[in-house]
Design a protein around this motif. Structure first.
Motif, PDB file in Angstrom:
ATOM      1  N   LEU A   1      -0.821 -21.872  -8.519  1.00  0.00           N
ATOM      2  CA  LEU A   1      -0.852 -20.603  -7.783  1.00  0.00           C
ATOM      3  C   LEU A   1       0.565 -20.036  -7.675  1.00  0.00           C
ATOM      4  O   LEU A   1       0.784 -18.843  -7.867  1.00  0.00           O
ATOM      5  CB  LEU A   1      -1.493 -20.783  -6.409  1.00  0.00           C
ATOM      6  CG  LEU A   1      -2.941 -21.298  -6.417  1.00  0.00           C
ATOM      7  CD1 LEU A   1      -3.465 -21.467  -4.996  1.00  0.00           C
ATOM      8  CD2 LEU A   1      -3.860 -20.373  -7.209  1.00  0.00           C
ATOM      9  N   GLY A   2       1.525 -20.912  -7.404  1.00  0.00           N
ATOM     10  CA  GLY A   2       2.923 -20.484  -7.360  1.00  0.00           C
ATOM     11  C   GLY A   2       3.364 -19.959  -8.722  1.00  0.00           C
ATOM     12  O   GLY A   2       4.065 -18.946  -8.824  1.00  0.00           O
ATOM     13  N   ARG A   3       2.930 -20.646  -9.760  1.00  0.00           N
ATOM     14  CA  ARG A   3       3.283 -20.242 -11.124  1.00  0.00           C
ATOM     15  C   ARG A   3       2.736 -18.839 -11.425  1.00  0.00           C
ATOM     16  O   ARG A   3       3.437 -17.987 -11.978  1.00  0.00           O
ATOM     17  CB  ARG A   3       2.675 -21.278 -12.072  1.00  0.00           C
ATOM     18  CG  ARG A   3       2.756 -20.955 -13.538  1.00  0.00           C
ATOM     19  CD  ARG A   3       1.913 -22.001 -14.301  1.00  0.00           C
ATOM     20  NE  ARG A   3       1.720 -21.639 -15.673  1.00  0.00           N
ATOM     21  CZ  ARG A   3       2.434 -22.137 -16.693  1.00  0.00           C
ATOM     22  NH1 ARG A   3       3.379 -23.012 -16.482  1.00  0.00           N
ATOM     23  NH2 ARG A   3       2.197 -21.750 -17.931  1.00  0.00           N
ATOM     24  N   MET A   4       1.487 -18.586 -11.006  1.00  0.00           N
ATOM     25  CA  MET A   4       0.891 -17.281 -11.304  1.00  0.00           C
ATOM     26  C   MET A   4       1.471 -16.175 -10.405  1.00  0.00           C
ATOM     27  O   MET A   4       1.550 -15.021 -10.818  1.00  0.00           O
ATOM     28  CB  MET A   4      -0.636 -17.378 -11.233  1.00  0.00           C
ATOM     29  CG  MET A   4      -1.167 -18.256 -12.375  1.00  0.00           C
ATOM     30  SD  MET A   4      -2.958 -18.308 -12.523  1.00  0.00           S
ATOM     31  CE  MET A   4      -3.367 -19.607 -11.354  1.00  0.00           C
ATOM     32  N   LEU A   5       1.917 -16.536  -9.207  1.00  0.00           N
ATOM     33  CA  LEU A   5       2.639 -15.560  -8.380  1.00  0.00           C
ATOM     34  C   LEU A   5       3.962 -15.188  -9.065  1.00  0.00           C
ATOM     35  O   LEU A   5       4.354 -14.026  -9.104  1.00  0.00           O
ATOM     36  CB  LEU A   5       2.904 -16.141  -6.985  1.00  0.00           C
ATOM     37  CG  LEU A   5       1.707 -16.155  -6.025  1.00  0.00           C
ATOM     38  CD1 LEU A   5       1.958 -17.070  -4.838  1.00  0.00           C
ATOM     39  CD2 LEU A   5       1.403 -14.736  -5.517  1.00  0.00           C
TER      40      LEU A   5
ATOM     41  N   LEU B   1     -10.992 -24.495 -16.319  1.00  0.00           N
ATOM     42  CA  LEU B   1     -10.836 -25.630 -17.230  1.00  0.00           C
ATOM     43  C   LEU B   1     -10.502 -26.845 -16.363  1.00  0.00           C
ATOM     44  O   LEU B   1      -9.442 -26.908 -15.736  1.00  0.00           O
ATOM     45  CB  LEU B   1      -9.725 -25.334 -18.243  1.00  0.00           C
ATOM     46  CG  LEU B   1     -10.019 -24.097 -19.111  1.00  0.00           C
ATOM     47  CD1 LEU B   1      -8.779 -23.668 -19.891  1.00  0.00           C
ATOM     48  CD2 LEU B   1     -11.195 -24.354 -20.052  1.00  0.00           C
ATOM     49  N   ILE B   2     -11.459 -27.766 -16.306  1.00  0.00           N
ATOM     50  CA  ILE B   2     -11.342 -28.906 -15.389  1.00  0.00           C
ATOM     51  C   ILE B   2     -11.301 -30.193 -16.209  1.00  0.00           C
ATOM     52  O   ILE B   2     -12.286 -30.538 -16.865  1.00  0.00           O
ATOM     53  CB  ILE B   2     -12.525 -28.920 -14.397  1.00  0.00           C
ATOM     54  CG1 ILE B   2     -12.537 -27.610 -13.587  1.00  0.00           C
ATOM     55  CG2 ILE B   2     -12.441 -30.129 -13.468  1.00  0.00           C
ATOM     56  CD1 ILE B   2     -13.799 -27.375 -12.801  1.00  0.00           C
TER      57      ILE B   2
ATOM     58  N   TRP C   1      -3.064 -21.308 -19.091  1.00  0.00           N
ATOM     59  CA  TRP C   1      -2.889 -22.755 -19.138  1.00  0.00           C
ATOM     60  C   TRP C   1      -1.766 -23.143 -18.195  1.00  0.00           C
ATOM     61  O   TRP C   1      -0.706 -22.524 -18.187  1.00  0.00           O
ATOM     62  CB  TRP C   1      -2.582 -23.178 -20.590  1.00  0.00           C
ATOM     63  CG  TRP C   1      -2.553 -24.669 -20.775  1.00  0.00           C
ATOM     64  CD1 TRP C   1      -1.460 -25.434 -20.997  1.00  0.00           C
ATOM     65  CD2 TRP C   1      -3.685 -25.553 -20.759  1.00  0.00           C
ATOM     66  NE1 TRP C   1      -1.828 -26.750 -21.107  1.00  0.00           N
ATOM     67  CE2 TRP C   1      -3.183 -26.859 -20.970  1.00  0.00           C
ATOM     68  CE3 TRP C   1      -5.060 -25.379 -20.571  1.00  0.00           C
ATOM     69  CZ2 TRP C   1      -4.024 -27.977 -20.999  1.00  0.00           C
ATOM     70  CZ3 TRP C   1      -5.884 -26.489 -20.610  1.00  0.00           C
ATOM     71  CH2 TRP C   1      -5.360 -27.779 -20.833  1.00  0.00           C
ATOM     72  N   TYR C   2      -2.018 -24.155 -17.347  1.00  0.00           N
ATOM     73  CA  TYR C   2      -1.058 -24.443 -16.282  1.00  0.00           C
ATOM     74  C   TYR C   2       0.022 -25.458 -16.668  1.00  0.00           C
ATOM     75  O   TYR C   2       0.896 -25.763 -15.840  1.00  0.00           O
ATOM     76  CB  TYR C   2      -1.789 -24.962 -15.033  1.00  0.00           C
ATOM     77  CG  TYR C   2      -2.970 -24.118 -14.570  1.00  0.00           C
ATOM     78  CD1 TYR C   2      -3.021 -22.736 -14.809  1.00  0.00           C
ATOM     79  CD2 TYR C   2      -4.033 -24.697 -13.876  1.00  0.00           C
ATOM     80  CE1 TYR C   2      -4.099 -21.976 -14.370  1.00  0.00           C
ATOM     81  CE2 TYR C   2      -5.105 -23.942 -13.425  1.00  0.00           C
ATOM     82  CZ  TYR C   2      -5.147 -22.584 -13.686  1.00  0.00           C
ATOM     83  OH  TYR C   2      -6.220 -21.842 -13.240  1.00  0.00           O
TER      84      TYR C   2
ATOM     85  N   LYS D   1      -7.981 -29.235 -12.137  1.00  0.00           N
ATOM     86  CA  LYS D   1      -7.942 -27.883 -12.714  1.00  0.00           C
ATOM     87  C   LYS D   1      -6.664 -27.743 -13.539  1.00  0.00           C
ATOM     88  O   LYS D   1      -5.564 -27.847 -12.996  1.00  0.00           O
ATOM     89  CB  LYS D   1      -7.951 -26.843 -11.601  1.00  0.00           C
ATOM     90  CG  LYS D   1      -9.248 -26.799 -10.808  1.00  0.00           C
ATOM     91  CD  LYS D   1      -9.119 -25.865  -9.602  1.00  0.00           C
ATOM     92  CE  LYS D   1     -10.417 -25.821  -8.797  1.00  0.00           C
ATOM     93  NZ  LYS D   1     -10.240 -25.127  -7.499  1.00  0.00           N
ATOM     94  N   VAL D   2      -6.821 -27.517 -14.838  1.00  0.00           N
ATOM     95  CA  VAL D   2      -5.642 -27.478 -15.720  1.00  0.00           C
ATOM     96  C   VAL D   2      -5.447 -26.120 -16.378  1.00  0.00           C
ATOM     97  O   VAL D   2      -4.463 -25.892 -17.086  1.00  0.00           O
ATOM     98  CB  VAL D   2      -5.708 -28.585 -16.796  1.00  0.00           C
ATOM     99  CG1 VAL D   2      -5.535 -29.967 -16.151  1.00  0.00           C
ATOM    100  CG2 VAL D   2      -7.011 -28.531 -17.589  1.00  0.00           C
ATOM    101  N   GLY D   3      -6.389 -25.204 -16.141  1.00  0.00           N
ATOM    102  CA  GLY D   3      -6.244 -23.867 -16.695  1.00  0.00           C
ATOM    103  C   GLY D   3      -7.513 -23.083 -16.435  1.00  0.00           C
ATOM    104  O   GLY D   3      -8.448 -23.590 -15.801  1.00  0.00           O
ATOM    105  N   HIS D   4      -7.525 -21.835 -16.886  1.00  0.00           N
ATOM    106  CA  HIS D   4      -8.783 -21.076 -16.834  1.00  0.00           C
ATOM    107  C   HIS D   4      -8.807 -20.059 -17.953  1.00  0.00           C
ATOM    108  O   HIS D   4      -7.768 -19.715 -18.531  1.00  0.00           O
ATOM    109  CB  HIS D   4      -8.991 -20.423 -15.462  1.00  0.00           C
ATOM    110  CG  HIS D   4      -7.979 -19.364 -15.106  1.00  0.00           C
ATOM    111  ND1 HIS D   4      -6.771 -19.657 -14.510  1.00  0.00           N
ATOM    112  CD2 HIS D   4      -7.988 -18.019 -15.271  1.00  0.00           C
ATOM    113  CE1 HIS D   4      -6.089 -18.540 -14.308  1.00  0.00           C
ATOM    114  NE2 HIS D   4      -6.804 -17.525 -14.769  1.00  0.00           N
TER     115      HIS D   4
END
Ligand code: ATP
Ligand code: MG
Length: 355
Positions: free
Chosen positions: A12-16, A285-286, A304-305, A314-317
């Protein structure tokens, strides 16, 4: 633009951080054990991607900072007990619930709540962890140490789950995305579908409920409200005082993503209602390894996280967005053999939502 520090350095921090980049907003997600001296928090607005944190040198420092937005709301919502009490106080419907303090309560609980009860840890649970599904007799297996640490809820035979993601700014203006339909498996979100024109009455009901909460708390930023649909009513399952997994589709399906919306709200920037004119599907993506073949589908946006792949993590979506449902359905059907068995029912569920 003021920089932003995010407590927590997960996805979430990464996407912020990613959302801040085009606007020239420097976003620093920070791990809880970072050295305070290494974090530019003095000059920043502070937010969090998690609801609860252990005491560390950094959290001690940030917790007392005047620029920590919603600082006092986190402890209230991170604990299911005061969260439920708040909803009761606001006369907002939830699953019937009780604090669980002693094993002697069980006969009375089955009496009051029925024969399917969910025990939830007050703090620290996520993705369905820290929960027990109990029918009469199962209560014997519960560990003794949970009494006093949990609440119990009636198991709700809902027809579906939706969430509302919205934001409030310092002036008290609120904006919302269309309701998102969510499919959970084993307590973990697997898939979401958002349609640009949800049923008006249900959307209005959800917006009224979440507005009441946001205003009561004087909250600033994005909050998510997870609900069960029962008939034409909504029961609130839980609140998340942050950007939320069920809002990830907004990265590609809304004119302003939930991540950008949160930054705008906490930085006092203009916050118009995000425009949504296409339908969106989000596939979590779990515990799934990355597959480059997903990228051969033109509608697929891969997020991708870069985390280690572990079961149930959860590793991505993937976000798929289009205004034509047939195009979305076709794309999902092509995607289906590129994903393992666990995704097959969720894909069917999403295809149905789009039909
Ligand atoms: P997350 O952090 O992923 O949102 P969580 O661990 O906080 O999940 P909940 O949201 O409380 O847990 O529950 C996870 C899922 O379990 C719900 O989305 C729902 O599918 C199911 N569930 C939870 N509470 C109930 C209930 N009272 N009745 C029926 N199903 C429930
Ligand atoms: Mg939940």
């Amino acid at each position: 633009m003021k920089p932003v520090c995010v407590l927590g350095n997960g996805q979430l921090g990464r996407m912020l951080r990613q959302a801040g980049e085009p606007l020239g907003i420097a976003v620093y997600p920070v791990g809880l054990d970072a050295e305070p001296e290494a974090v530019p928090y003095q000059k920043s607005i502070i937010t969090a991607e998690i609801e609860r944190w252990p005491e560390t040198a950094l959290t001690n420092e940030l917790e007392h900072h005047a620029n920590f937005i919603n600082r006092d709301i986190f402890p209230l919502l991170a604990d299911r007990l005061p969260q439920k009490q708040l909803l009761d106080e606001l006369h907002l419907a939830t699953a019937p619930w009780q604090p669980l303090t002693s094993a002697e309560q069980w006969p009375e609980l089955f009496n009051q709540l029925g024969e399917f009860i969910i025990v939830k840890r007050r703090v620290g649970g996520y993705d369905g962890r820290g929960q027990w599904r109990i029918h009469p007799g199962d209560e014997q297996q519960l560990p003794a140490e949970i009494y006093g640490e949990c609440i119990v809820e009636q198991g709700i035979p809902f027809s579906g789950e939706v969430s509302l993601v919205g934001a409030r700014n310092r002036q008290g203006d609120c904006v919302f995305y269309p309701l998102t339909h969510n499919l959970h498996q084993d307590g973990i979100l697997r898939m979401s579908v958002a349609l640009p024109n949800p049923p008006e009455a249900l959307q209005q009901l959800a917006e009224d409920m979440l507005s009441k909460i946001l205003n009561k708390l004087n909250y600033i930023g994005v909050m998510a409200m997870e609900c069960f649909i029962v008939g034409d009513k909504l029961l609130i399952n839980e609140l998340a005082p942050r950007v939320h997994n069920s809002g990830h589709w907004t990265q590609n399906g809304a004119s302003i993503s939930q991540f950008e919306l949160h930054l705008r709200a906490i930085l006092d920037l203009p916050m118009p209602k995000p425009n949504v004119c296409q339908s969106a599907v989000m596939v979590n993506l779990i515990g799934t390894e990355i597959d480059i073949k997903w990228l051969s589908l033109p509608l697929v946006h891969l997020h991708w996280y870069e985390k280690e792949v572990c079961p149930a993590r959860k590793v991505g979506h993937l976000n798929l967005v289009h205004n034509n449902h047939q195009a979305l359905q076709k794309s999902l059907s092509t995607l289906s053999p590129l994903l393992d068995e666990a995704y097959q029912y969720p894909i069917k569920w999403a295809l149905e939502k789009l039909s």
